[in-house]
Design a protein around this motif. Structure first.
Motif, PDB file in Angstrom:
ATOM      1  N   MET A   1       4.462   5.297  -5.639  1.00 55.19           N
ATOM      2  CA  MET A   1       4.586   5.188  -7.096  1.00 55.19           C
ATOM      3  C   MET A   1       3.548   6.022  -7.833  1.00 55.19           C
ATOM      4  O   MET A   1       3.785   6.463  -8.949  1.00 55.19           O
ATOM      5  N   GLU A   2       2.408   6.215  -7.189  1.00 53.51           N
ATOM      6  CA  GLU A   2       1.416   7.085  -7.795  1.00 53.51           C
ATOM      7  C   GLU A   2       1.990   8.485  -8.003  1.00 53.51           C
ATOM      8  O   GLU A   2       1.661   9.181  -8.954  1.00 53.51           O
TER       9      GLU A   2
ATOM     10  N   ARG B   1       7.733   4.139 -10.892  1.00 55.88           N
ATOM     11  CA  ARG B   1       6.844   3.325 -11.741  1.00 55.88           C
ATOM     12  C   ARG B   1       7.676   2.615 -12.807  1.00 55.88           C
ATOM     13  O   ARG B   1       7.454   1.448 -13.112  1.00 55.88           O
ATOM     14  N   ASN B   2       8.647   3.325 -13.364  1.00 53.73           N
ATOM     15  CA  ASN B   2       9.531   2.685 -14.338  1.00 53.73           C
ATOM     16  C   ASN B   2      10.354   1.569 -13.713  1.00 53.73           C
ATOM     17  O   ASN B   2      10.548   0.518 -14.311  1.00 53.73           O
ATOM     18  N   ARG B   3      10.859   1.827 -12.514  1.00 49.97           N
ATOM     19  CA  ARG B   3      11.661   0.785 -11.845  1.00 49.97           C
ATOM     20  C   ARG B   3      10.813  -0.454 -11.586  1.00 49.97           C
ATOM     21  O   ARG B   3      11.271  -1.576 -11.720  1.00 49.97           O
ATOM     22  N   MET B   4       9.547  -0.230 -11.220  1.00 50.52           N
ATOM     23  CA  MET B   4       8.649  -1.358 -10.964  1.00 50.52           C
ATOM     24  C   MET B   4       8.378  -2.119 -12.262  1.00 50.52           C
ATOM     25  O   MET B   4       8.338  -3.352 -12.268  1.00 50.52           O
TER      26      MET B   4
ATOM     27  N   PRO C   1       6.978   8.907 -11.067  1.00 45.11           N
ATOM     28  CA  PRO C   1       7.136   8.205 -12.345  1.00 45.11           C
ATOM     29  C   PRO C   1       8.429   7.383 -12.405  1.00 45.11           C
ATOM     30  O   PRO C   1       8.461   6.305 -12.999  1.00 45.11           O
TER      31      PRO C   1
ATOM     32  N   ALA D   1       2.686   1.505  -3.396  1.00 43.03           N
ATOM     33  CA  ALA D   1       1.772   1.935  -4.459  1.00 43.03           C
ATOM     34  C   ALA D   1       1.498   3.431  -4.332  1.00 43.03           C
ATOM     35  O   ALA D   1       1.461   4.162  -5.333  1.00 43.03           O
TER      36      ALA D   1
ATOM     37  N   LEU E   1       0.831  -1.207   0.000  1.00 40.08           N
ATOM     38  CA  LEU E   1       0.000   0.000   0.000  1.00 40.08           C
ATOM     39  C   LEU E   1       0.873   1.268   0.000  1.00 40.08           C
ATOM     40  O   LEU E   1       0.634   2.202  -0.765  1.00 40.08           O
TER      41      LEU E   1
END
Lengths: 199, 218
Positions: free
Chosen positions: B32-33, B39-42, B36, B29, B26
């Motif tokens: 990451m919201e 988000r790319n790493r994920m 960015p 997330a 949680l």
């Protein structure tokens, strides 16, 4: 349990059986045409691997078979959510299997956000096939993973496929937790560098 | 929003592998919201998962496996599977938190923990032996020095704090493990509101702090 590490040695010819672009065509055809033959190609390649994944996560063989079947049912149902601009087919299927595993074996959920950072910047007039280049290049990634030192890969595989926390990996390999983390960092630095990114 | 502190690669990998508590997922997330870069790493870590899945030694499916799948697909009604959209961020609060904070930050039923620190525990989130909670810390407050038995992820929602490892403002995520002790101090200008997940109990180092532990229940 240490035996598990040696069991994780990959079969080198696995990817040879399926071109990455073929998998994209199959999954796209499942989404658009409800293409059963394409689905069966995906099943032949992925179901035995998803079953293997579920067994490593602690499921017995019959539960793992069942979870692999359910993963495939979800792939049929969710195929229209797959966006080839965002991820490789193997990445998308991995996420479906992982989330099912968390739900059924760990009995909780995993919060996620849409990983759309790349897709949002795709209004560049490129054709669909050129846009595919935007996702992490699966073949390049496979080749890069093959170049990582075994000691880094052992740590990465244990985390991914035994579902072990870093302290459990540290215990199992008898190395300090700081070493577990630094090996993971080194592995990802190398992958990012190979994919041509700034670190 | 300039984000300077991000989760460790090892934490992103554990998240992609599904080896974190729901509470950790949680907080990650929510970060990451806002971020960015992560988000790319994920996406990369997920791609590694996909590649490793392809490399796994296949285990033959049972003889009737495919037939079972077709009959499951035919028997169960074809419901359109939609992925629930994450609500938009409101007032700097990541949308992924909305279900837990339906009334927003303003009307949270905060409970006073110790002077200067109020908390709200997010219920029903699997967290191992830890917890997920929002903390609202008054300007200038110092949190007693503590280490962690497991990991602690802290996402700053509003305000800022500083500790031995730097300054953390809105969107920054502090990723601490059991080797790190810290003593956060909140900035003087405004309260700091943060989301904190632990996957085990905290360990306060001073005698006075240790006496507090049963009371604060962290």
């Amino acid at each position: 349990m240490l035996l598990a590490v040696t069991n994780l040695i990959p079969e080198s010819e696995n990817m040879a059986g399926m071109a990455v672009s073929e998998a994209v065509d199959w999954l796209t055809s499942v989404a658009k045409n409800r293409d059963r033959q394409a689905f069966e190609h995906l099943y032949d390649y992925f179901a035995p691997r998803v079953k293997s994944y579920m067994m490593r996560q602690g499921a017995d063989e019959s539960s793992a078979d069942d979870l692999a079947q359910e993963t495939m049912v979800q792939i049929w149902r969710k195929a229209h959510h797959y966006d080839p601009r965002k991820s490789a087919v193997s990445t998308w299927i991995f996420r479906v299997a992982r989330n099912l595993q968390i739900d059924r074996l760990r009995k909780h959920k995993l919060h996620e956000v849409e990983l759309t950072a790349e897709a949002e910047h795709n209004d560049d007039g490129l054709g669909a096939h050129e846009r595919f280049e935007k996702r992490p290049d699966a073949e390049k990634l496979t080749a890069l993973i093959g170049t990582l030192p075994e000691e880094q890969m052992d740590v990465v595989r244990l985390a991914f496929f035994e579902g072990l926390s870093h302290s459990e990996v540290s215990y199992q390999l008898s190395i300090p937790i700081g070493t577990v983390k630094s090996r993971i960092r080194l592995a990802f630095d190398k992958l990012r560098m190979g994919m041509g990114e700034k670190i | 929003m300039k984000i300077n502190h991000h989760p460790d690669d090892a934490t992103i990998l554990a998240y992609a592998a599904g080896a974190v508590t729901e509470g950790f997922s949680l907080v990650l997330a929510a970060h990451m919201e806002l971020c960015p870069h992560c988000r790319n790493r994920m996406a990369e870590a997920n791609a590694v998962g996909g590649e490793l899945l392809s490399e796994l030694r296949p285990v033959a499916m049972s003889a009737g496996g495919l037939d079972n799948i077709w009959s499951r697909i035919e028997q169960e009604p074809e419901v359109a599977v939609t992925q629930p959209a994450v609500p938009a961020a409101v007032d700097g609060v990541p949308g992924v938190l909305t279900p837990y904070l339906p009334e927003g930050l303003g009307s949270l039923p905060w409970r006073s923990l110790i002077p200067g620190i109020r908390q709200y525990v997010l219920g029903g989130v699997e967290s191992g032996r830890g917890s997920v909670r929002m903390l609202s810390i008054a300007p200038g407050t110092t949190i007693p020095h503590h280490t962690h038995m497991g990991g602690e992820l802290t996402l700053v929602i509003k305000g800022a704090y500083e500790d031995e490892t730097g300054r953390y403002g809105s969107g920054d995520l502090a990723d601490l493990d059991d080797t790190v002790g810290h003593q956060p101090v909140v900035g003087r200008d405004e309260p700091c509101i943060c989301l904190i997940a632990t996957d085990d109990r905290l360990r306060f180092s001073g005698i006075f702090s240790r006496m507090l532990q049963p009371l604060v229940g962290i």
